[in-house]
Write a protein that holds these residues in place. Structure first.
Motif, PDB file in Angstrom:
ATOM      1  N   ASP A 215       0.825  -1.216   0.000  1.00  0.00           N
ATOM      2  CA  ASP A 215       0.000   0.000   0.000  1.00  0.00           C
ATOM      3  C   ASP A 215       0.859   1.266   0.000  1.00  0.00           C
ATOM      4  OD1 ASP A 215      -2.369  -1.284  -0.116  1.00  0.00           O
ATOM      5  OD2 ASP A 215      -2.752  -1.230   2.045  1.00  0.00           O
ATOM      6  N   GLU A 216       2.059   1.140   0.597  1.00  0.00           N
ATOM      7  CA  GLU A 216       2.922   2.313   0.707  1.00  0.00           C
ATOM      8  C   GLU A 216       3.260   2.886  -0.669  1.00  0.00           C
ATOM      9  OE1 GLU A 216       3.342  -0.473   2.237  1.00  0.00           O
ATOM     10  OE2 GLU A 216       3.433  -0.063   4.385  1.00  0.00           O
ATOM     11  N   ALA A 217       3.435   1.996  -1.647  1.00  0.00           N
ATOM     12  CA  ALA A 217       3.785   2.474  -2.992  1.00  0.00           C
ATOM     13  C   ALA A 217       2.675   3.362  -3.544  1.00  0.00           C
ATOM     14  CB  ALA A 217       4.024   1.277  -3.916  1.00  0.00           C
ATOM     15  N   ARG A 218       1.429   2.915  -3.359  1.00  0.00           N
ATOM     16  CA  ARG A 218       0.294   3.689  -3.854  1.00  0.00           C
ATOM     17  C   ARG A 218       0.172   5.008  -3.075  1.00  0.00           C
ATOM     18  NH1 ARG A 218      -5.052   4.216  -2.865  1.00  0.00           N
ATOM     19  NH2 ARG A 218      -6.434   4.489  -4.656  1.00  0.00           N
ATOM     20  N   GLU A 219       0.346   4.922  -1.748  1.00  0.00           N
ATOM     21  CA  GLU A 219       0.249   6.125  -0.926  1.00  0.00           C
ATOM     22  C   GLU A 219       1.298   7.152  -1.334  1.00  0.00           C
ATOM     23  OE1 GLU A 219       0.319   5.276   3.246  1.00  0.00           O
ATOM     24  OE2 GLU A 219      -1.155   3.679   2.975  1.00  0.00           O
ATOM     25  N   ALA A 220       2.520   6.661  -1.536  1.00  0.00           N
ATOM     26  CA  ALA A 220       3.604   7.572  -1.911  1.00  0.00           C
ATOM     27  C   ALA A 220       3.282   8.264  -3.230  1.00  0.00           C
ATOM     28  CB  ALA A 220       4.919   6.801  -2.019  1.00  0.00           C
ATOM     29  N   ALA A 221       2.758   7.480  -4.187  1.00  0.00           N
ATOM     30  CA  ALA A 221       2.407   8.057  -5.483  1.00  0.00           C
ATOM     31  C   ALA A 221       1.294   9.096  -5.322  1.00  0.00           C
ATOM     32  CB  ALA A 221       1.980   6.951  -6.448  1.00  0.00           C
ATOM     33  N   LEU A 222       0.324   8.789  -4.448  1.00  0.00           N
ATOM     34  CA  LEU A 222      -0.770   9.735  -4.191  1.00  0.00           C
ATOM     35  C   LEU A 222      -0.225  11.042  -3.626  1.00  0.00           C
ATOM     36  CD1 LEU A 222      -3.792   7.782  -2.666  1.00  0.00           C
ATOM     37  CD2 LEU A 222      -3.834   9.382  -4.576  1.00  0.00           C
ATOM     38  N   LEU A 223       0.705  10.910  -2.640  1.00  0.00           N
ATOM     39  CA  LEU A 223       1.275  12.097  -2.013  1.00  0.00           C
ATOM     40  C   LEU A 223       2.058  12.919  -3.019  1.00  0.00           C
ATOM     41  CD1 LEU A 223       2.437  10.848   1.473  1.00  0.00           C
ATOM     42  CD2 LEU A 223       0.574  12.395   0.925  1.00  0.00           C
ATOM     43  N   ASP A 224       2.689  12.215  -3.980  1.00  0.00           N
ATOM     44  CA  ASP A 224       3.451  12.933  -5.004  1.00  0.00           C
ATOM     45  C   ASP A 224       2.540  13.570  -6.041  1.00  0.00           C
ATOM     46  OD1 ASP A 224       5.806  12.414  -3.860  1.00  0.00           O
ATOM     47  OD2 ASP A 224       6.328  10.693  -5.099  1.00  0.00           O
ATOM     48  N   GLY A 225       1.233  13.359  -5.893  1.00  0.00           N
ATOM     49  CA  GLY A 225       0.304  13.988  -6.812  1.00  0.00           C
ATOM     50  C   GLY A 225       0.107  13.242  -8.106  1.00  0.00           C
ATOM     51  N   ALA A 226       0.379  11.921  -8.083  1.00  0.00           N
ATOM     52  CA  ALA A 226       0.202  11.132  -9.298  1.00  0.00           C
ATOM     53  C   ALA A 226      -1.278  10.875  -9.534  1.00  0.00           C
ATOM     54  CB  ALA A 226       0.951   9.808  -9.193  1.00  0.00           C
ATOM     55  N   GLY A 227      -1.709  11.066 -10.785  1.00  0.00           N
ATOM     56  CA  GLY A 227      -3.096  10.791 -11.143  1.00  0.00           C
ATOM     57  C   GLY A 227      -3.320   9.300 -11.302  1.00  0.00           C
ATOM     58  N   PRO A 228      -4.561   8.898 -11.547  1.00  0.00           N
ATOM     59  CA  PRO A 228      -4.853   7.462 -11.658  1.00  0.00           C
ATOM     60  C   PRO A 228      -4.095   6.780 -12.790  1.00  0.00           C
ATOM     61  CG  PRO A 228      -6.787   8.810 -12.187  1.00  0.00           C
ATOM     62  CD  PRO A 228      -5.772   9.719 -11.614  1.00  0.00           C
ATOM     63  N   TRP A 229      -3.960   7.461 -13.937  1.00  0.00           N
ATOM     64  CA  TRP A 229      -3.234   6.836 -15.051  1.00  0.00           C
ATOM     65  C   TRP A 229      -1.758   6.726 -14.738  1.00  0.00           C
ATOM     66  CZ3 TRP A 229      -5.896   4.132 -18.162  1.00  0.00           C
ATOM     67  CH2 TRP A 229      -7.190   4.498 -18.519  1.00  0.00           C
ATOM     68  N   GLN A 230      -1.209   7.761 -14.064  1.00  0.00           N
ATOM     69  CA  GLN A 230       0.217   7.714 -13.707  1.00  0.00           C
ATOM     70  C   GLN A 230       0.474   6.612 -12.689  1.00  0.00           C
ATOM     71  OE1 GLN A 230       0.253  11.892 -12.665  1.00  0.00           O
ATOM     72  NE2 GLN A 230       1.881  12.250 -14.152  1.00  0.00           N
ATOM     73  N   ARG A 231      -0.451   6.457 -11.724  1.00  0.00           N
ATOM     74  CA  ARG A 231      -0.269   5.381 -10.739  1.00  0.00           C
ATOM     75  C   ARG A 231      -0.295   4.026 -11.431  1.00  0.00           C
ATOM     76  NH1 ARG A 231      -3.993   8.349  -7.710  1.00  0.00           N
ATOM     77  NH2 ARG A 231      -5.591   6.749  -7.864  1.00  0.00           N
ATOM     78  N   LEU A 232      -1.225   3.895 -12.414  1.00  0.00           N
ATOM     79  CA  LEU A 232      -1.307   2.633 -13.148  1.00  0.00           C
ATOM     80  C   LEU A 232      -0.028   2.385 -13.935  1.00  0.00           C
ATOM     81  CD1 LEU A 232      -3.123   0.249 -14.092  1.00  0.00           C
ATOM     82  CD2 LEU A 232      -3.829   1.686 -15.991  1.00  0.00           C
ATOM     83  N   ARG A 233       0.444   3.438 -14.601  1.00  0.00           N
ATOM     84  CA  ARG A 233       1.584   3.290 -15.503  1.00  0.00           C
ATOM     85  C   ARG A 233       2.906   3.088 -14.752  1.00  0.00           C
ATOM     86  NH1 ARG A 233       5.392   2.699 -17.610  1.00  0.00           N
ATOM     87  NH2 ARG A 233       6.421   3.520 -19.477  1.00  0.00           N
ATOM     88  N   PHE A 234       3.078   3.804 -13.625  1.00  0.00           N
ATOM     89  CA  PHE A 234       4.400   3.812 -12.996  1.00  0.00           C
ATOM     90  C   PHE A 234       4.467   3.017 -11.695  1.00  0.00           C
ATOM     91  CE2 PHE A 234       4.367   7.728 -15.569  1.00  0.00           C
ATOM     92  CZ  PHE A 234       5.439   7.439 -16.375  1.00  0.00           C
ATOM     93  N   VAL A 235       3.331   2.657 -11.125  1.00  0.00           N
ATOM     94  CA  VAL A 235       3.371   1.882  -9.884  1.00  0.00           C
ATOM     95  C   VAL A 235       2.814   0.477 -10.096  1.00  0.00           C
ATOM     96  CG1 VAL A 235       2.589   1.737  -7.491  1.00  0.00           C
ATOM     97  CG2 VAL A 235       3.167   3.958  -8.496  1.00  0.00           C
ATOM     98  N   THR A 236       1.572   0.421 -10.598  1.00  0.00           N
ATOM     99  CA  THR A 236       0.891  -0.877 -10.662  1.00  0.00           C
ATOM    100  C   THR A 236       1.478  -1.766 -11.753  1.00  0.00           C
ATOM    101  OG1 THR A 236      -1.084   0.317  -9.984  1.00  0.00           O
ATOM    102  CG2 THR A 236      -1.373  -1.938 -10.712  1.00  0.00           C
ATOM    103  N   LEU A 237       1.586  -1.240 -12.977  1.00  0.00           N
ATOM    104  CA  LEU A 237       2.029  -2.094 -14.086  1.00  0.00           C
ATOM    105  C   LEU A 237       3.451  -2.622 -13.901  1.00  0.00           C
ATOM    106  CD1 LEU A 237       0.405  -0.559 -17.276  1.00  0.00           C
ATOM    107  CD2 LEU A 237      -0.213  -2.608 -16.008  1.00  0.00           C
TER     108      LEU A 237
END
Lengths: 81, 311
Positions: free
Chosen positions: B203-225
């Motif tokens: 979960d920390e990876a997603r939280e960190a991306a959220l805090l960095d202001g990553a949008g849903p597509w960016q989270r998908l592209r750079f964290v999830t995938l």
């Protein structure tokens, strides 16, 4: 603690919301063949269109009796197990 | 200190026992081999002997006058056969048409349905239902869906005022119809693996991306995938294998027709072996298919795991 992070929308983003609704619509599409199978299984023979997705108002078990009598299902079960 | 130094040469006398153990590996191998021998015998009989048999069949010609070695003649005849070329093309189209959409859909399903909740659990079950019925039963079900005129699809298209089609009888549409069935059948299965892959992302990876202001597509592209890369390598191979090794629906729905539009490699092999009794051609096609499959699988697994191992 981690549950809200996983499921609840922390942000007010619209994209995940739309995606969820699209997937919900696809779930309906995925279920259509099964729904039709259920509806058709209980429909009396010769009552309206076979392809209708609306359940019959006079459901019947006759189709099951006919299917059971049409083949040696106990033997098939024995063969499978 | 001298005391300690004394102990080091003292380790030397431990040499002779090692030297005495030298002849042992052979003897030490005997027991494991004996214990493995039942499995090895069956492995050789039922896995490697058939492989040898196929290669032998592929390089020989069986006639009434006897069997003779023909080298690669079966393969040249195979590649010259327009039906085989068609089957190869069909299977490539079918593989792309089933693997890519079913993986994309499986990812969408998994992303939307990951987590707790009764509705999500129910929808996961809906997507998994097709996996639980046999492919033959699914094909029988879709046979009615695709019926021209009175089938489920045409009936409801007509009610909407749209023209229907002979989905399984039109050479341009038949392969597409088979592809739709396969995607419907398999997407839920792949969803299961991707759900498991999503659980492994902290979960920390997603939280960190959220805090960095990553949008849903960016989270998908750079964290999830990136995190799902090994999962996709594995699921991709499974999907590819399914596209080549599953042929039940072709038997039920089209039997390779109309005019070879749905002839897949496995169906071609079956026809050569069981209908034309050309064992050499069938074996050659089997060797080619397995070679292609092995190459694609190796490539896919290497690409999926290379960067992961480097990290």
């Amino acid at each position: 603690m981690s549950a809200p992070v996983q499921s609840g929308p922390v942000t007010r983003e619209i994209t995940p919301h739309i995606a969820r609704w699209v997937v919900a619509g696809l779930a309906l599409v995925w279920a259509v063949p099964f729904w039709w199978m259920l509806v058709a299984a209980f429909r009396p023979a010769g009552s309206g269109a076979d392809a209708s997705l609306l359940p019959s108002l006079t459901p019947t078990l006759a189709n099951f009796a006919e299917a059971w009598a049409s083949a040696d299902f106990p033997l098939y079960f024995l063969n499978s197990s | 200190m001298t005391h300690l130094l004394d102990t080091i040469p003292a380790a030397a006398p431990a040499g002779p026992p090692v030297a005495r153990a030298a002849p042992r590996p052979g003897a030490g191998l005997l027991l494991p081999l004996a214990l493995l021998s039942p499995s090895l015998v069956f492995l050789a009989l039922f896995t490697y002997w058939p492989v040898a048999e196929v290669v032998w069949d592929a390089t020989h010609e069986v006639t009434r006058r006897g069997t003779r070695f023909v080298g690669l003649a079966n393969f040249t005849a195979l590649f010259a056969d327009p039906t085989f070329q068609r089957a190869l093309l069909n299977n490539a189209l079918y593989a792309i048409g089933t693997v890519v959409p079913s993986l994309v859909l499986a990812l969408a399903f998994a992303l939307a349905l990951n987590g707790a909740g009764r509705v999500r659990a129910m929808m996961r079950a809906v997507f998994f239902l097709p996996v639980m019925i046999p492919l033959v039963a699914a094909a029988a079900l879709f046979l009615f869906l695709f019926l021209p005129g009175i089938g489920l699809i045409d009936y409801h298209l007509a009610r909407l005022g749209l023209p229907g089609a002979n989905w399984l009888g039109d050479p341009d549409l038949a392969l597409g119809a088979i592809t739709v069935l396969t995607v419907w059948k398999n997407a839920g299965y792949y969803m299961l693996f991707i759900l498991a892959g999503l659980q492994a992302i902290p979960d920390e990876a997603r939280e960190a991306a959220l805090l960095d202001g990553a949008g849903p597509w960016q989270r998908l592209r750079f964290v999830t995938l990136p995190a799902l890369r090994p999962t996709f390598a594995f699921v991709g191979v499974i999907a590819l294998l399914n596209a080549v090794t599953q042929v039940d629906h072709v038997f039920v729905l089209t039997k390779g027709g109309p005019s070879d539009a749905t002839k897949l490699l496995l169906f071609y092999i079956y026809e050569q072996a069981a209908e034309r009794y050309d064992a050499g051609r069938a074996a050659a096609a089997t060797v080619v298919t397995l070679g292609l499959l092995a190459a694609l699988t190796t490539l896919s697994l290497a690409r999926g795991q290379g960067p992961e191992a480097a990290r």
